[in-house]
Design a protein around this motif. Structure first.
Motif, PDB file in Angstrom:
ATOM      1  N   SER A 205      14.083  -8.412  18.590  1.00 19.34           N
ATOM      2  CA  SER A 205      13.720  -8.464  17.171  1.00 19.34           C
ATOM      3  C   SER A 205      12.205  -8.333  17.063  1.00 19.34           C
ATOM      4  O   SER A 205      11.470  -8.902  17.869  1.00 19.34           O
TER       5      SER A 205
ATOM      6  N   TYR B 213       8.766  -8.667  14.587  1.00 17.31           N
ATOM      7  CA  TYR B 213       8.249  -9.325  13.386  1.00 17.31           C
ATOM      8  C   TYR B 213       6.739  -9.093  13.298  1.00 17.31           C
ATOM      9  O   TYR B 213       6.046  -8.967  14.315  1.00 17.31           O
TER      10      TYR B 213
ATOM     11  N   ALA C 112      10.047  -9.270   8.930  1.00 19.51           N
ATOM     12  CA  ALA C 112      10.862  -8.541   9.894  1.00 19.51           C
ATOM     13  C   ALA C 112      10.613  -7.048   9.706  1.00 19.51           C
ATOM     14  O   ALA C 112      10.840  -6.505   8.618  1.00 19.51           O
TER      15      ALA C 112
ATOM     16  N   PRO D 176      11.159  -3.437   9.286  1.00 18.65           N
ATOM     17  CA  PRO D 176      12.365  -2.620   9.042  1.00 18.65           C
ATOM     18  C   PRO D 176      12.371  -1.389   9.939  1.00 18.65           C
ATOM     19  O   PRO D 176      11.462  -0.566   9.896  1.00 18.65           O
TER      20      PRO D 176
ATOM     21  N   GLU E  77      19.087   1.113  14.088  1.00 10.67           N
ATOM     22  CA  GLU E  77      19.435  -0.155  14.701  1.00 10.67           C
ATOM     23  C   GLU E  77      19.498  -0.016  16.221  1.00 10.67           C
ATOM     24  O   GLU E  77      19.817   1.030  16.756  1.00 10.67           O
TER      25      GLU E  77
ATOM     26  N   HIS F 206       4.539   3.060  11.257  1.00 13.82           N
ATOM     27  CA  HIS F 206       4.652   2.002  10.257  1.00 13.82           C
ATOM     28  C   HIS F 206       3.277   1.625   9.719  1.00 13.82           C
ATOM     29  O   HIS F 206       2.257   1.722  10.431  1.00 13.82           O
TER      30      HIS F 206
ATOM     31  N   LYS G 116       6.256  -1.406   6.724  1.00 14.05           N
ATOM     32  CA  LYS G 116       7.192  -0.381   6.280  1.00 14.05           C
ATOM     33  C   LYS G 116       6.946   0.937   7.009  1.00 14.05           C
ATOM     34  O   LYS G 116       5.815   1.289   7.312  1.00 14.05           O
TER      35      LYS G 116
END
Length: 661
Positions: free
Chosen positions: A284, A286, A297, A299, A303, A335, A341
């Motif tokens: 994950s 962050y 988090a 995006p 996935e 990003h 984003k």
């Protein structure tokens, strides 16, 4: 330095089982013909070594010889001469197993196995004269926690990771008086920390992160701190955190600091993927920053596991970072560094590595490790792939890195990771392979090369940020470009258009099917074979209002689009019907779920009414006692169910009062 003055060449260091060698490499394409391969090997240091540490200004390198100690090798001389000087730190460094250099190159941190007694084994040395400055006791070594001592960028402060705490020392460790820590910050359970070394702290504060693994019923936690803190330390939880993120499955933390040291990307890894989609665990990502109200988090467009993360290294440009994530073929995305984003997609490929050039203009994406070694090269300013467009492959790559002038890339196959075909090769920022190198790769076959890298630029050498050369923008400049381009066009012309395939009804409305976004291995392989994977594209913010052209021909922002004269197309009507049908299906499911929940609640209420009042009263008192125990704990350690239980105290007291027992 004027534009007519040629820039000094870059330097490549090769460390092999035979010794250490340094070579000069011109980065200009027209100077490639002047490169001559050395017929004799000119060692800067001769003999086997186990590790090395470069000074940030490129003036020296520290190498460790296991039977003698650490040597300091001068890199400022124009020529490399073999030397057999006395070990830099004498015999006391022969047992060193790992070392690290401070951000300004003033100190060297070493660790060796602890011996009996109170002898310090975590030592700080002054590089200028080799004097031992201070020592600490560190019994065991964890690679995830190294280095245990970290300096700020200006080396004014040093943070020492200890058991359940972090101690702050003056960075110079003055010897005139006994060096004592300035402050002790209690962080229970801390196993690793990270202090940004890229840039000094802003507004007199310094950020650092810490990772606290799970303990009993407490989840793992990653936290962002500042020193000094504006809040007092808590007697139970310890030093206050600016931001934190709890995750039960997290077992390791990797921190990536922004160039200014004012934001951190936190990658939390777990060895087990609870979803069952990956054998290698889950990751994950962050974003933590004092400018954010909460942990964000990041995006991800696709996935899957996070394979690599890298910030654009130039602090003078707006902060951006690149992420490679997802199951193969993975998606690489650019990003925004302030909100996380995605702004640009590089497309789906077999890639797991991203490396930015020092100036932040160019970057390359590659599939190293267990992948085939395919590389693509990009110009971030133009958001375009740099030609030539023919495939570039560097198989069995272990080490890689950019030159300080952002024009060359060094890729190497080294031992012990790969004990065959050892060697080092150079590529230009557009993927062209440099045909000549000043070293002979035959000297490192089959398993002789240990490390290869570009040396940092010297303090008095400044390389300007240069765009692409006009001569390299056209296709066909590579040695095999013409044949590769012809083959690619022929293959494209001969390849038949893929026929439509049958999609079962259960999968027809699933997002991603047929466009390269399927989740199963078969769907991803089919999409790759049919050429329907996502390519490079900008990410459009759907919240941004559409721009409409007015009567004058100018763009009118925010104006409603004019009505169309013709009716909607059949495909648009079909999409609307499918959308409406999907909404009706979702509404029906929500209604069924609500009815089932109401029935369950009614059954629970009936069971409560039929329960013996004395039994019900005893049960209520038991729950109220549990609530009292939860109130005595730290609110930050409570989960959502425990918080809900505390919130129901008033209702339980009223029910107990109605029973009257």
């Amino acid at each position: 330095m004027s534009s007519s003055t040629p820039l000094p060449p870059c330097r490549v260091l090769l460390r092999s089982k035979d010794g250490v060698e340094v070579f000069s490499v011109p980065s200009e394409r027209d100077q490639e013909s002047s490169i001559t391969t050395a017929t004799t090997r000119n060692f800067l240091f001769k003999g086997p070594t186990t590790s090395q540490a470069l000074l940030p200004d490129g003036s020296a390198v520290l190498v460790q010889r296991p039977d003698q100690g650490i040597f300091k090798l001068d890199l400022t001389a124009n020529t490399c001469a073999e030397t057999t000087t006395t070990p830099f730190f004498q015999q006391s460094t022969a047992r060193v197993q790992i070392m690290d250099v401070s951000p300004q190159g003033t100190f060297l941190l070493t660790w060796e196995r602890a011996q009996e007694g109170e002898t310090p084994n975590l030592k700080v040395w002054r590089i200028s004269d080799g004097a031992l400055v201070i020592g600490f006791r560190q019994k065991s070594l964890s690679r995830d926690s190294w280095p245990y001592l970290q300096w700020t960028n200006d080396e004014k402060l040093a943070f020492l990771h200890c058991t359940n705490e972090v101690r702050v020392y003056p960075g110079s460790f003055p010897q005139a008086q006994e060096t004592r820590f300035l402050e002790k910050m209690r962080i229970p359970g801390i196993t690793s920390m990270s202090v940004p070394s890229q840039a000094p702290g802003t507004a007199g504060r310094i950020l650092f992160t810490a990772f606290i693994p799970k303990d009993k019923n407490k989840p793992s936690r990653a936290a962002l701190f500042e020193y000094p803190s504006s809040q007092p330390s808590h007697p139970t939880t310890g030093y206050p955190a600016l931001l934190s993120k709890s995750l039960f499955q997290a077992e390791e933390m990797t921190v990536h600091w922004s160039p200014k040291g004012d934001a951190a990307l936190i990658a939390l890894q777990s060895t087990v993927d609870t979803s069952g989609q990956s054998y290698y665990g889950s990751t994950s990502l962050y974003l933590m920053s004092p400018q954010l109200d909460d942990t964000v988090a990041v995006p991800l467009p696709q996935e899957g596991p996070v394979l690599d993360v890298a910030w654009m290294p130039n602090p003078d440009k707006p902060p951006t970072f690149t992420v490679i994530a997802g199951r193969m073929p993975a998606m690489a995305s650019l990003h925004n560094g302030t909100d996380g984003k995605a702004t640009f997609l590089f497309g789906n490929r077999h890639q797991n590595t991203v490396q930015w050039a020092p100036h932040g203009r160019f970057l390359f994406l590659a599939g190293f490790g267990n992948l085939a070694g395919d590389m693509t090269f990009w110009d971030k300013n133009k958001e375009k792939q740099i030609p030539p467009a023919y495939p570039v492959t560097a198989a069995c790559t272990v080490g890689y890195g950019w030159s300080p002038d952002s024009r060359l890339i060094c890729v190497s196959t080294t031992s012990p990771r790969m004990n065959v075909d050892n060697g080092c090769h150079l590529y230009r920022y557009n993927g062209d392979r440099v045909s000549r190198t000043p070293w002979d790769n035959q000297n490192y076959l089959p398993d002789r090369l240990l490390q290869a890298c570009f040396l940092p630029a010297l303090a008095d050498v400044v390389y300007p940020d240069r765009p692409q050369s006009p001569s390299l923008k056209d296709l066909g400049k590579g040695p095999d470009a013409a044949s590769a381009t012809t083959a690619a066009s022929t293959a494209g012309a001969a390849a038949p258009k893929p026929a439509g395939r049958y999609i079962p009804p259960s999968a027809r409305n699933r997002a991603g099917v047929g466009v390269g976004g399927g989740t199963s291995l078969a769907e991803r392989m089919r999409a790759e074979r049919e050429g329907t994977m996502k390519g490079a594209q900008r990410v459009v913010d759907k919240k941004t209002p559409a721009k409409v052209v007015g009567v004058t021909g100018q763009v009118v922002v925010g104006m409603a689009p004019p009505p169309t004269e013709q009716g909607k197309s059949k495909s648009a009507q079909r999409r609307e019907k499918q959308k409406q049908k999907k909404q009706e299906e979702e509404a029906r499911k929500k209604l069924e779920e609500k009815l089932a929940a109401d029935q369950k609640a009614a059954a629970a209420a009936a069971a409560t009414e039929s329960m013996d009042p004395e039994k019900r009263a005893r049960k209520l008192k038991k729950i109220l006692k549990q609530i009292d125990d939860l109130k005595g704990k730290d609110p930050e350690t409570l989960n959502d169910d425990q918080k809900k239980k505390i919130a129901s105290e008033t209702e339980l007291l009223e029910e107990l009062q109605k029973i009257g027992i």
